[in-house]
Write an enzyme that holds these catalytic residues in place. Sequence first.
Site, PDB file in Angstrom:
ATOM      1  N   ASN A  37      -2.421 -32.033 -12.350  1.00  0.00           N
ATOM      2  CA  ASN A  37      -1.078 -32.623 -12.389  1.00  0.00           C
ATOM      3  C   ASN A  37      -0.154 -31.787 -11.510  1.00  0.00           C
ATOM      4  OD1 ASN A  37       0.264 -30.516 -14.071  1.00  0.00           O
ATOM      5  ND2 ASN A  37      -1.299 -31.186 -15.543  1.00  0.00           N
TER       6      ASN A  37
ATOM      7  N   ALA B 271       2.808 -24.788 -20.355  1.00  0.00           N
ATOM      8  CA  ALA B 271       1.785 -25.384 -19.500  1.00  0.00           C
ATOM      9  C   ALA B 271       1.738 -26.902 -19.637  1.00  0.00           C
ATOM     10  CB  ALA B 271       0.414 -24.808 -19.860  1.00  0.00           C
TER      11      ALA B 271
ATOM     12  N   LYS C 272     -22.251 -32.917  -6.608  1.00  0.00           N
ATOM     13  CA  LYS C 272     -21.177 -33.782  -6.129  1.00  0.00           C
ATOM     14  C   LYS C 272     -21.569 -35.250  -6.336  1.00  0.00           C
ATOM     15  CE  LYS C 272     -18.523 -34.999  -2.126  1.00  0.00           C
ATOM     16  NZ  LYS C 272     -18.664 -35.282  -0.718  1.00  0.00           N
TER      17      LYS C 272
ATOM     18  N   PRO D 280      -8.431 -30.043 -26.468  1.00  0.00           N
ATOM     19  CA  PRO D 280      -7.761 -29.491 -27.646  1.00  0.00           C
ATOM     20  C   PRO D 280      -6.263 -29.380 -27.375  1.00  0.00           C
ATOM     21  CG  PRO D 280      -8.950 -27.777 -26.442  1.00  0.00           C
ATOM     22  CD  PRO D 280      -9.333 -29.092 -25.821  1.00  0.00           C
ATOM     23  N   ASP D 281      -5.448 -29.607 -28.385  1.00  0.00           N
ATOM     24  CA  ASP D 281      -4.002 -29.435 -28.238  1.00  0.00           C
ATOM     25  C   ASP D 281      -3.666 -28.000 -28.630  1.00  0.00           C
ATOM     26  OD1 ASP D 281      -1.177 -29.359 -28.659  1.00  0.00           O
ATOM     27  OD2 ASP D 281      -1.207 -31.549 -28.606  1.00  0.00           O
ATOM     28  N   ILE D 282      -3.342 -27.198 -27.645  1.00  0.00           N
ATOM     29  CA  ILE D 282      -3.149 -25.757 -27.881  1.00  0.00           C
ATOM     30  C   ILE D 282      -1.928 -25.527 -28.773  1.00  0.00           C
ATOM     31  CG2 ILE D 282      -2.799 -23.524 -26.748  1.00  0.00           C
ATOM     32  CD1 ILE D 282      -4.074 -24.908 -24.206  1.00  0.00           C
TER      33      ILE D 282
ATOM     34  N   PHE E   8       7.026 -27.362 -24.830  1.00  0.00           N
ATOM     35  CA  PHE E   8       7.764 -28.081 -23.804  1.00  0.00           C
ATOM     36  C   PHE E   8       7.289 -29.534 -23.863  1.00  0.00           C
ATOM     37  CE2 PHE E   8      10.287 -25.671 -20.573  1.00  0.00           C
ATOM     38  CZ  PHE E   8      10.401 -24.513 -21.319  1.00  0.00           C
TER      39      PHE E   8
ATOM     40  N   LYS F 270       7.231 -35.046 -31.270  1.00  0.00           N
ATOM     41  CA  LYS F 270       6.314 -33.940 -30.930  1.00  0.00           C
ATOM     42  C   LYS F 270       6.564 -32.730 -31.810  1.00  0.00           C
ATOM     43  CE  LYS F 270       5.150 -35.161 -26.379  1.00  0.00           C
ATOM     44  NZ  LYS F 270       5.431 -35.128 -24.969  1.00  0.00           N
TER      45      LYS F 270
ATOM     46  N   LYS G 198       3.353 -31.419 -33.749  1.00  0.00           N
ATOM     47  CA  LYS G 198       2.695 -30.193 -33.280  1.00  0.00           C
ATOM     48  C   LYS G 198       3.076 -28.981 -34.120  1.00  0.00           C
ATOM     49  CE  LYS G 198       2.050 -31.986 -28.683  1.00  0.00           C
ATOM     50  NZ  LYS G 198       1.331 -31.641 -27.473  1.00  0.00           N
TER      51      LYS G 198
END
Length: 421
Positions: A230, A294, A308, A326-328, A345, A359, A363
């Site tokens: 991204n 991040a 490849k 995984p959602d840190i 963030f 969120k 979270k």
Amino acid sequence: MTQRVLLIISGGIAAYKSLELVRLLRKRGIAVRAVLTQSATQFVTPLSLGVLTEDHVYGDMFDLKEEREIGHIQLSRQADLVVVAPATANILAKMAGGIADDLATTLLLATDKPVLAVPAMNVRMWHHAATQRNLAQLRADGIRIMEPDDGAMACGEFGKGRLPEPEAIAAEIERLLALPKVADPLEQFVINHRDFATALEASGALAGKHVLITAGPTHEPIDPVRYIANRSSGKQGFAIAAAAARAGARVTLVAGPVNQPTPAGVDRVDVQTAREMMAAVEAALPADVAIMVAAVADWRTADAADQKLKKDGSGRPAPLTLVENPDILATLGHGAQRPALLIGFAAETQKIAEHAQAKLARKGADWIVANDVSGNAMGGDDNAIQIVTAQGIESWPSLPKGEVAQKLIEKVAHALSPVAD
Ligand code: CTP
């Protein structure tokens, strides 16, 4: 009390407009003391400036009489605001590099007052990568930069780089001088932020605390040469790490693949994928504060190919099966070693506050710093954020990422202090 401006005039064709600027400032009751660089004396004379400012005009650092009467350090501190107008590409480069090789640049390095630079130069010089790099550095250092005007130039070219009209510069100066009196504490902070940064540093507001930060994107391999990525540059997370270290914290920065220098005093762990980031974060625990900046990839390929991927001639693309990473942040938020203050963030392109609220709960974070990434916040130098907490929403104006970082660390220090409300 009379407001005082120290006006540094550097040598460009637009320097002649500084006479009109002095006249307008005096008309507004603002006292002006002028400093000319050597090359500025080719465009305006100390005599005309002296008449308009009704003050001595300064120019030579090694003028013994001047040094005896008023040392250059004092000169830089006696003003309420330092203004560089016009600011040539050359003086901007010196300012960005911390070079002090004449009186003007020495004052700029020695001052503890807010600084406004008003660039004026040829359009190509303005757009040159070196100038833009220097401007970004100066903004990150807390220097106010006024955007130049577009139009015909003295050199016959056309474009951006003209000195704004003296009336517009005078209005901006008046606005900046008025800031400490206005009720907006953030604006007040911005103008004073370098003073604040020094105070925060001196007080070691985060001394003894461990601050864990994630920054940058993650890269999720598809095959040995391709990956999912991204646009995150890591700038905001790195700036926060730098601010936390300046405030005396022990800082662990877990960084995805970015092209950013490691800030002074920061322990950096480089990772590529979300799973590596998760492992590095867990290895760094316990922490007093975790700030998850991040832009972690939500998905990775189920199996990254060892070789490849090749076209098979059928015209159909190779199938990509994605699985969730995984959602840190959520893992920390609901884990046994949850930091006392957990900040996430949220990059959003719509319904920013609403999504951030959701969120926060999902979270298990204390604050969600929401930013609108529909513009160029990702990868850009400025960021307009909203901080969503259980208590409500705080909106900040668009600020350079360095200032956002400094202000956020101030808020963190305040939240951790025993007297925090
Ligand atoms: N985050 C994380 N691990 C992930 C995904 C996100 O730690 N796998 C963290 C980010 O570092 C950030 C916060 O969660 O602090 C929110 O990230 P964002 O991408 O906006 O949230 P998502 O959960 O991915 O929500 P969505 O993409 O659905 O908006």
